[in-house]
Write a protein that holds these residues in place. Sequence first.
Motif, PDB file in Angstrom:
ATOM      1  N   THR A 168     100.014 -77.170 -46.559  1.00 38.50           N
ATOM      2  CA  THR A 168      99.277 -77.987 -45.591  1.00 38.50           C
ATOM      3  C   THR A 168      99.951 -77.944 -44.228  1.00 38.50           C
ATOM      4  O   THR A 168      99.280 -77.845 -43.192  1.00 38.50           O
ATOM      5  CB  THR A 168      99.172 -79.445 -46.079  1.00 38.50           C
ATOM      6  OG1 THR A 168      98.492 -79.473 -47.344  1.00 38.50           O
ATOM      7  CG2 THR A 168      98.397 -80.296 -45.085  1.00 38.50           C
TER       8      THR A 168
ATOM      9  N   SER B 247      92.959 -72.853 -50.836  1.00 43.01           N
ATOM     10  CA  SER B 247      91.670 -72.663 -51.494  1.00 43.01           C
ATOM     11  C   SER B 247      91.856 -72.401 -52.985  1.00 43.01           C
ATOM     12  O   SER B 247      91.139 -72.957 -53.823  1.00 43.01           O
ATOM     13  CB  SER B 247      90.913 -71.501 -50.840  1.00 43.01           C
ATOM     14  OG  SER B 247      89.710 -71.224 -51.521  1.00 43.01           O
TER      15      SER B 247
ATOM     16  N   HIS C 125      92.815 -75.645 -54.828  1.00 40.18           N
ATOM     17  CA  HIS C 125      91.662 -76.508 -55.078  1.00 40.18           C
ATOM     18  C   HIS C 125      90.748 -75.907 -56.151  1.00 40.18           C
ATOM     19  O   HIS C 125      90.149 -76.639 -56.941  1.00 40.18           O
ATOM     20  CB  HIS C 125      90.879 -76.741 -53.785  1.00 40.18           C
ATOM     21  CG  HIS C 125      91.556 -77.678 -52.830  1.00 40.18           C
ATOM     22  ND1 HIS C 125      91.734 -79.022 -53.111  1.00 40.18           N
ATOM     23  CD2 HIS C 125      92.115 -77.474 -51.613  1.00 40.18           C
ATOM     24  CE1 HIS C 125      92.357 -79.602 -52.103  1.00 40.18           C
ATOM     25  NE2 HIS C 125      92.601 -78.693 -51.179  1.00 40.18           N
TER      26      HIS C 125
ATOM     27  N   ASP D  77      88.318 -79.390 -56.329  1.00 38.26           N
ATOM     28  CA  ASP D  77      87.497 -79.859 -55.208  1.00 38.26           C
ATOM     29  C   ASP D  77      86.800 -78.657 -54.593  1.00 38.26           C
ATOM     30  O   ASP D  77      87.412 -77.899 -53.827  1.00 38.26           O
ATOM     31  CB  ASP D  77      88.372 -80.572 -54.174  1.00 38.26           C
ATOM     32  CG  ASP D  77      87.565 -81.315 -53.127  1.00 38.26           C
ATOM     33  OD1 ASP D  77      86.532 -80.768 -52.698  1.00 38.26           O
ATOM     34  OD2 ASP D  77      87.961 -82.423 -52.726  1.00 38.26           O
TER      35      ASP D  77
ATOM     36  N   LYS E 202      84.359 -78.427 -52.413  1.00 43.47           N
ATOM     37  CA  LYS E 202      84.110 -78.492 -50.975  1.00 43.47           C
ATOM     38  C   LYS E 202      85.356 -78.049 -50.192  1.00 43.47           C
ATOM     39  O   LYS E 202      85.262 -77.265 -49.243  1.00 43.47           O
ATOM     40  CB  LYS E 202      83.706 -79.910 -50.569  1.00 43.47           C
ATOM     41  CG  LYS E 202      83.299 -80.038 -49.100  1.00 43.47           C
ATOM     42  CD  LYS E 202      82.808 -81.429 -48.758  1.00 43.47           C
ATOM     43  CE  LYS E 202      81.480 -81.718 -49.384  1.00 43.47           C
ATOM     44  NZ  LYS E 202      80.904 -83.009 -48.911  1.00 43.47           N
ATOM     45  N   LYS E 203      86.521 -78.538 -50.604  1.00 42.89           N
ATOM     46  CA  LYS E 203      87.765 -78.155 -49.929  1.00 42.89           C
ATOM     47  C   LYS E 203      88.118 -76.703 -50.226  1.00 42.89           C
ATOM     48  O   LYS E 203      88.666 -76.002 -49.365  1.00 42.89           O
ATOM     49  CB  LYS E 203      88.903 -79.081 -50.350  1.00 42.89           C
ATOM     50  CG  LYS E 203      88.770 -80.489 -49.808  1.00 42.89           C
ATOM     51  CD  LYS E 203      89.945 -81.349 -50.205  1.00 42.89           C
ATOM     52  CE  LYS E 203      89.804 -82.764 -49.635  1.00 42.89           C
ATOM     53  NZ  LYS E 203      90.930 -83.648 -50.056  1.00 42.89           N
TER      54      LYS E 203
ATOM     55  N   TYR F 182      85.957 -74.733 -47.858  1.00 40.53           N
ATOM     56  CA  TYR F 182      86.409 -74.901 -46.471  1.00 40.53           C
ATOM     57  C   TYR F 182      87.626 -74.023 -46.180  1.00 40.53           C
ATOM     58  O   TYR F 182      87.646 -73.290 -45.177  1.00 40.53           O
ATOM     59  CB  TYR F 182      86.755 -76.364 -46.188  1.00 40.53           C
ATOM     60  CG  TYR F 182      87.525 -76.549 -44.890  1.00 40.53           C
ATOM     61  CD1 TYR F 182      86.878 -76.450 -43.661  1.00 40.53           C
ATOM     62  CD2 TYR F 182      88.903 -76.768 -44.898  1.00 40.53           C
ATOM     63  CE1 TYR F 182      87.580 -76.580 -42.474  1.00 40.53           C
ATOM     64  CE2 TYR F 182      89.609 -76.901 -43.716  1.00 40.53           C
ATOM     65  CZ  TYR F 182      88.949 -76.815 -42.505  1.00 40.53           C
ATOM     66  OH  TYR F 182      89.659 -76.935 -41.337  1.00 40.53           O
ATOM     67  N   HIS F 183      88.638 -74.089 -47.042  1.00 42.82           N
ATOM     68  CA  HIS F 183      89.856 -73.315 -46.798  1.00 42.82           C
ATOM     69  C   HIS F 183      89.601 -71.815 -46.941  1.00 42.82           C
ATOM     70  O   HIS F 183      90.184 -71.007 -46.198  1.00 42.82           O
ATOM     71  CB  HIS F 183      90.973 -73.766 -47.744  1.00 42.82           C
ATOM     72  CG  HIS F 183      91.567 -75.091 -47.384  1.00 42.82           C
ATOM     73  ND1 HIS F 183      92.274 -75.283 -46.209  1.00 42.82           N
ATOM     74  CD2 HIS F 183      91.550 -76.285 -48.019  1.00 42.82           C
ATOM     75  CE1 HIS F 183      92.674 -76.541 -46.149  1.00 42.82           C
ATOM     76  NE2 HIS F 183      92.251 -77.168 -47.215  1.00 42.82           N
TER      77      HIS F 183
END
Length: 302
Positions: free
Chosen positions: A176, A191, A194, A203, A205-206, A209-210
């Motif tokens: 992070t 990614s 997750h 997750d 969605k995360k 996103y990543h």
Amino acid sequence: MSEGAEEAETDLMMCCAACGTAEVDDIKLKDCDACKLIRYCSEDCQRNHRQQHEQKCKKRAAELRDEILFKQPENSCYGDCPICCLPLPVDGRMKNMVQTCCSTVICAGCCYANELHKGTNARRCPFCRHPVPTTKAEAEANTMKRIEVNDPAAIRQMGVDYCKKMKFDTAFQYLTKAVELGDTVAHYHLSLMHKNGEVDEKDEKKRVYHAEEAAIGGHPEARYELGRIEMKIGMERMDRAIKHWMIGANLGDEQSVTALKGCYKHGFVIKEDFAAALRAYQAVVDEAKSPEREAAAESRKS
């Protein structure tokens, strides 16, 4: 767009979409952060107008995101070897070496050429000429020095190492931090975390996103993963999956080429597009070749 529609859109941008206040003198209007289509004079106006604008805003925001997402990066996130100035291979079989002293990635060919030197240079980093660590403790000390000065590559590498040790909470903190410092590869590893549920729980969605942030930054493997995600959603998303794999092939990702081969066999990709992807992939692979890298590969076999 007609001339009248363009004028209406321009007029709309000159006034607050909620109350109609014009941008004059001390009154400054602020764009809608998501869609950039309309402007507001205050946060109160933006809140009051949200329900009326929400649907159109989401649609335009998605279009803007796709414009960024499906833009072909000029090269992969791995960049060039700073010694020979050739692109670093995307193929994982051609090992690149991370120097703990300076966090610089050197191609296998230049590392091998450096090892062939006799004398002091053979025991120094090919890039910064810092003495090569002789123990694991020295290498870890070098890495910590780079982390202390906020080197994103060193921070990301520490996160990857903690992932391998199954210490996922610590790995997540390092990755992070690397993402906050702008590291593209760290996005890809987050990614994967997750995806595998290594951060509390899975997750999606995360994960997406990543993966998208990594792909935008030129990460070839992220392109392949995004294509798989799109295909699993349904056949109506196949065109998006193919776009990702086309971009991945242009970055030299072999998995993306294999996926496109399957699409071609089933009639989802026309012959001309598949041939263009193959040519682009081969061009990237050939560009990353050198006699030194070939010699390094042969030395590992013996």
